[in-house]
Write an enzyme that holds these catalytic residues in place. Structure first.
Site, short mmCIF file in Angstrom:
data_model
loop_
_atom_site.label_atom_id
_atom_site.label_comp_id
_atom_site.label_asym_id
_atom_site.label_seq_id
_atom_site.Cartn_x
_atom_site.Cartn_y
_atom_site.Cartn_z
N HIS A 158 -66.85 16.05 13.75
CA HIS A 158 -66.21 16.92 14.74
C HIS A 158 -65.48 16.11 15.81
CE1 HIS A 158 -68.85 20.10 13.10
NE2 HIS A 158 -69.77 19.14 13.12
N SER A 279 -40.03 3.25 23.60
CA SER A 279 -39.44 4.47 24.12
C SER A 279 -38.10 4.13 24.76
CB SER A 279 -40.38 5.07 25.17
OG SER A 279 -39.67 5.82 26.12
N LYS A 285 -43.91 1.63 27.00
CA LYS A 285 -44.45 2.28 25.81
C LYS A 285 -44.44 1.42 24.54
CE LYS A 285 -45.09 6.45 25.34
NZ LYS A 285 -46.39 6.99 24.96
N GLU A 292 -47.23 7.92 12.55
CA GLU A 292 -46.84 9.32 12.72
C GLU A 292 -45.90 9.78 11.61
OE1 GLU A 292 -47.24 9.32 17.59
OE2 GLU A 292 -45.28 9.20 16.68
N TYR A 319 -35.94 26.66 -22.07
CA TYR A 319 -35.23 25.95 -21.01
C TYR A 319 -34.40 26.91 -20.17
CZ TYR A 319 -32.19 22.85 -18.43
OH TYR A 319 -31.54 22.24 -17.41
#
Ligand code: ARG
Length: 461
Positions: A158, A279, A285, A292, A319
């Site tokens: 969790h 950034s 940054k 990501e 097909y």
């Protein structure tokens, strides 16, 4: 000049330009050329052995095809949209090159079994490439596992601190997942490895051919048993897309975790500057964009799986041109997972784990509480009761703001008389790790053996 269509005989009018560009597939299926030529060489060999073409014609066909292959490889070949797809581009080039013999290549063959063949050959090759890439990533994970052997981190459930584990054990969990991915890809190849060649348009042929021979020449395990199924079947594409989706999902889980792990609150890892980006406005940054993007690209891969299923769900036998769209989905799914896998392997190799941060995190969240409950079990307390007792002890520690090991023996005794001085041998993360014994647990002895197992297994390739 307008190209004459190989199927032009029945048509009184030229194809509209809009239709040509709407129906073409050569802009993406050109990448099947190697398999198309390989299949045609096998087909021509079979035609000659069955006396449907002469030896001389076969030799001319093979020579011509090999020249075309070399031309495509050296980027000198010009694919033409007006010739629709890779198959007709290559066949037309062959006829231009060798004349009459070239016109015999398509004997006892249709583009329907031809494209099914090419795609099976491509997928088979791709699956093996993917397996090799998975092995590379596994190797990097095992290397890190070995390098950081002994380092303890909080294991989570969790997303809350749960029980201490070895970082190596965590890394090896991904190695297990990727091993299943490899087995799944192998398994996909088992069903895929049958030749559809010989099915022709959908019903087979009245000519005397030998599909078993072409299947052997192309290293298939056999021939598709039903010609209608052979040209309609794209199950192998769906299966492959599913295998890729599973890989993408596994990578995405690791990425999600590591994105959390490199933020300022957690700071378990430091990814090399070379594998992060900055950034445009905030000078300080350093972002985990690679992770990501791998997580994000997962959506594309799942999307392709859904596209394929949707594409096929309403298709009557056999097909239908809809099936041309299968390649867009499967090519992009493969490309996406391939690049994700290889960049992740590099990123893993270039990631440092912060021992102090991980150890410090282990001090939070009473992650030795389960070990204390099991200590009580060893003293004869039924587990459900032990759970209750330790829950109360934890509540007391929260109240007085201390760790379990900070309590005096008297403090423990107030909750259970069976607790003795030896309780301090089970508390604390180091003791927890030392005391694990079950098979497959994070017990250092087991983890060490598993590292050795993987090192040996993965060294083979
Ligand atoms: N480009 C087609 C495809 O990818 C090849 C098969 C075309 N067959 C046909 N009967 N139109 O599916």
């Amino acid at each position: 000049m307008k190209q004459k269509k190989p199927w032009g005989g029945r048509f009184a009018k030229q194809t509209a330009a809009s239709v040509e560009s709407f129906t073409e597939s050569v802009s993406f299926d050109w990448r099947l050329y190697q398999y198309d030529i390989e299949g045609s060489i096998a087909h021509a060999t079979m035609l000659a052995r069955c006396k449907l073409i002469t030896e001389k014609e076969k030799d001319a066909i093979i020579k011509g095809l090999q020249e075309i292959l070399a031309e495509i490889n050296s980027e000198k070949f010009k694919f033409r949209e007006s010739l629709e797809d890779v198959h007709m581009n290559i066949e037309s080039a062959l006829i231009e090159r060798i004349g009459e013999a070239g016109k015999k290549l398509h004997t006892a063959r249709s583009r329907n079994d031809q494209v099914a063949l090419d795609l099976r050959l491509w997928t088979r090759d791709q699956a093996h490439k993917m397996i090799r890439l998975l092995t590379l990533l596994q190797r990097e994970l095992v290397k890190k596992g070995k390098m950081y052997f002994g380092l303890i981190m909080p294991g989570f459930t969790h997303l809350q601190h749960a029980q201490p584990v070895l970082l190596s054990h965590y890394l090896l969990a991904y190695v297990e997942m990727l091993e299943r991915d490899k087995a799944r890809l192998q398994d996909c190849c088992v069903r895929l490895n049958r030749s559809p060649l010989g099915a022709c348009a959908l019903a087979g042929t009245t000519l005397t051919t030998d599909p078993v021979m072409t299947a052997k020449l192309l290293s298939f395990d056999g021939v598709c048993e039903n010609s209608m199924d052979a040209v309609s079947d794209r199950d192998f594409c769906v299966e492959y897309a599913f295998c890729l989706s599973m890989v993408a999902m596994h990578l995405s889980r690791l990425c999600e975790e590591w994105i959390i792990w490199c933020n300022d609150e957690v700071k378990f890892i430091e990814i090399s500057d070379a594998y992060c980006t900055g950034s445009s406005i905030m000078p300080q940054k350093k972002n985990p964009d690679v992770l990501e993007l791998i997580r994000g690209k997962c959506g594309r891969v799942f999307g392709h799986l859904t596209s394929l299923l949707t594409l096929l769900k309403g298709l009557p036998l056999s097909y239908n041109r809809d099936m041309q769209e299968d390649k867009i989905a499967i090519f992009d799914a493969a490309d996406t997972v391939q690049t994700s896998l290889s960049i992740l392997a590099e990123l893993v190799a270039n990631t440092h784990f912060h021992e102090e941060q991980m150890m410090a995190a282990c001090e939070k969240g009473f992650i030795d509480a389960t070990a204390l409950a099991e200590y009580l079990v060893k003293k004869g307390v039924p587990f459900r009761m032990a759970h209750e007792i330790v829950g109360k002890i934890v509540r007391e520690c929260i109240r007085v703001q201390c760790k379990l090991m900070d309590l005096q023996l008297g403090g423990f005794k107030a909750f259970s008389s069976v607790i003795e001085e030896d309780v301090y041998k089970v508390l604390g993360v180091e003791n927890c790790i030392k005391n694990y014994r079950s098979y497959g647990s994070t017990a250092p002895g087991f983890v060490k053996k598993r590292i050795a197992y993987w090192e040996k297994k993965l060294s083979k390739g």
